[in-house]
Motif scaffolding. Sequence first.
Motif, PDB file in Angstrom:
ATOM      1  N   GLU A 139       0.894  -1.005  -0.386  1.00 56.78           N
ATOM      2  CA  GLU A 139       0.385  -0.292  -0.228  1.00 56.78           C
ATOM      3  C   GLU A 139       0.756   1.087  -0.251  1.00 56.78           C
ATOM      4  OE1 GLU A 139      -3.669  -1.726   2.479  1.00 56.78           O
ATOM      5  OE2 GLU A 139      -2.596  -0.732   2.910  1.00 56.78           O
ATOM      6  N   ASP A 140       0.504   2.067  -1.254  1.00 55.95           N
ATOM      7  CA  ASP A 140       1.424   3.388  -1.321  1.00 55.95           C
ATOM      8  C   ASP A 140       0.794   4.344  -0.718  1.00 55.95           C
ATOM      9  OD1 ASP A 140       2.962   2.075  -4.258  1.00 55.95           O
ATOM     10  OD2 ASP A 140       3.910   2.051  -2.570  1.00 55.95           O
ATOM     11  N   ASN A 141       1.513   5.519   0.228  1.00 59.29           N
ATOM     12  CA  ASN A 141       0.460   6.265   0.520  1.00 59.29           C
ATOM     13  C   ASN A 141      -0.649   6.325   2.038  1.00 59.29           C
ATOM     14  OD1 ASN A 141       1.938   8.039  -0.996  1.00 59.29           O
ATOM     15  ND2 ASN A 141       0.149   7.789  -3.230  1.00 59.29           N
ATOM     16  N   SER A 142       0.184   5.276   2.487  1.00 59.33           N
ATOM     17  CA  SER A 142      -0.776   5.329   3.518  1.00 59.33           C
ATOM     18  C   SER A 142      -0.381   4.477   4.831  1.00 59.33           C
ATOM     19  CB  SER A 142      -1.259   3.216   3.613  1.00 59.33           C
ATOM     20  OG  SER A 142      -2.021   2.636   3.071  1.00 59.33           O
ATOM     21  N   PHE A 143      -1.052   5.666   4.815  1.00 59.20           N
ATOM     22  CA  PHE A 143      -1.453   5.891   6.487  1.00 59.20           C
ATOM     23  C   PHE A 143      -1.616   4.739   8.182  1.00 59.20           C
ATOM     24  CE2 PHE A 143      -0.847   9.655   5.060  1.00 59.20           C
ATOM     25  CZ  PHE A 143       0.104  10.703   5.207  1.00 59.20           C
ATOM     26  N   ASP A 162      -6.006   6.279   4.074  1.00 60.11           N
ATOM     27  CA  ASP A 162      -5.174   7.042   3.122  1.00 60.11           C
ATOM     28  C   ASP A 162      -6.111   7.941   2.202  1.00 60.11           C
ATOM     29  OD1 ASP A 162      -6.891   5.264   1.598  1.00 60.11           O
ATOM     30  OD2 ASP A 162      -5.475   4.382   0.098  1.00 60.11           O
ATOM     31  N   ASN A 163      -7.449   8.740   2.810  1.00 56.40           N
ATOM     32  CA  ASN A 163      -8.182   9.361   2.813  1.00 56.40           C
ATOM     33  C   ASN A 163      -9.495   8.984   0.926  1.00 56.40           C
ATOM     34  OD1 ASN A 163      -7.628  11.560   4.212  1.00 56.40           O
ATOM     35  ND2 ASN A 163      -6.238  12.078   2.715  1.00 56.40           N
ATOM     36  N   LEU A 200      -5.083  14.014   5.694  1.00 55.88           N
ATOM     37  CA  LEU A 200      -4.135  14.017   5.381  1.00 55.88           C
ATOM     38  C   LEU A 200      -3.593  14.775   3.793  1.00 55.88           C
ATOM     39  CD1 LEU A 200      -4.291  10.171   5.241  1.00 55.88           C
ATOM     40  CD2 LEU A 200      -3.039  11.234   5.995  1.00 55.88           C
ATOM     41  N   SER A 201      -4.661  15.640   3.528  1.00 56.11           N
ATOM     42  CA  SER A 201      -4.338  15.732   1.620  1.00 56.11           C
ATOM     43  C   SER A 201      -3.639  17.792   1.728  1.00 56.11           C
ATOM     44  CB  SER A 201      -5.747  16.183   1.188  1.00 56.11           C
ATOM     45  OG  SER A 201      -6.986  16.853   1.649  1.00 56.11           O
TER      46      SER A 201
END
Lengths: 67, 269
Positions: B112-116, B147-148, B268-269
């Motif tokens: 998973e990319d860009n995951s928090f 990830d939003n 997140l954005s």
Amino acid sequence: MMKKSSYEILFIACFAFFFILNFINVIGQPDLPLFVAIIIGALIESFTPYLVLILIIRIISRDSSKF
Amino acid sequence: MFVSTVSAQDNLTTNVKPSELEQGLIDALNSDTKNLAADYVIANYCKATEDKISTSENNNVSSKSNSRTYQLESGSNITFINHGNFLINDLKVDNNTIQPVNKENEMNLQSEDNSFYTPSLISSVSEYNSFGWKLFTVYTQGYFGYDNKSVKPYHVNSWYVHNMPFNLWQISNWEEGTDIISSNTAEVYSQGNFHYGFEYKGNSLTVQNYYIKVYLSCDQNGNYGAYYSLTELIPKLKVGSLNLSFGSSTEYPRIKNGSATLTIQDDLS
């Protein structure tokens, strides 16, 4: 042989033990329906230990009377 | 001495003042300067006010509202329910731990990319008897990846602890795991049937019967919270064909929902 009052005291002791055991396990303050359930539970639970204790006492007293 | 809890549940009452006895217990827990165990403070308070607690059910607070939740200074929430019943629920956030993952989760973390990820969260609910002795506590631990756009739950562990000796409570139908509620809400949960009584060859007496669910919930933006749901079922005696209920069907089941502190993450954005 045990006196009649001794049997009653033994049953009351068994009942009191299981009543307290049930009471401390209740979540919160017991209301009337719960209180009835606790009493019935304590009565049923105390019956078997009561009979077992009487059996043990009778065996002990029978054996001791032989001597 | 207390602050109202932040809650996502509509049925939590936060604007009702606690009764004198409830406020006393809250104060005792908040002013625990000697760092005594909360359970010790609760048991001592209940012992000291035993007579008053049993006669306090007719006061205005108890008769008007079903339950009142207040946040303690320790961060835990105490909820007073009628009949002198109260419970404490808590959400512990462990910012320092790296989330333990199993094989499956590890693969997901890498892909998973860009995951928090939220910190590791432990939600708990403790039940007490009328003497203030803790009977048992139910825990669930997990964290979430978000990830939003979506959220993924990770269950770490769930367990229960019997806190009192001579404990008669039994647990059946225990379940734990994760649940995707919708595309943007997920849960980590544990649930089970907590009951005490006895059973012999189909004949049974159930004195108290609770269905308890303790869960963590998170949305796609990383807003998480700890929740619980308690359903008290009617006490029953079943002997052969005799099926006797203690209490009316209008009174049962008694359902109580609640939450611990809700945490809002930065966008997140």
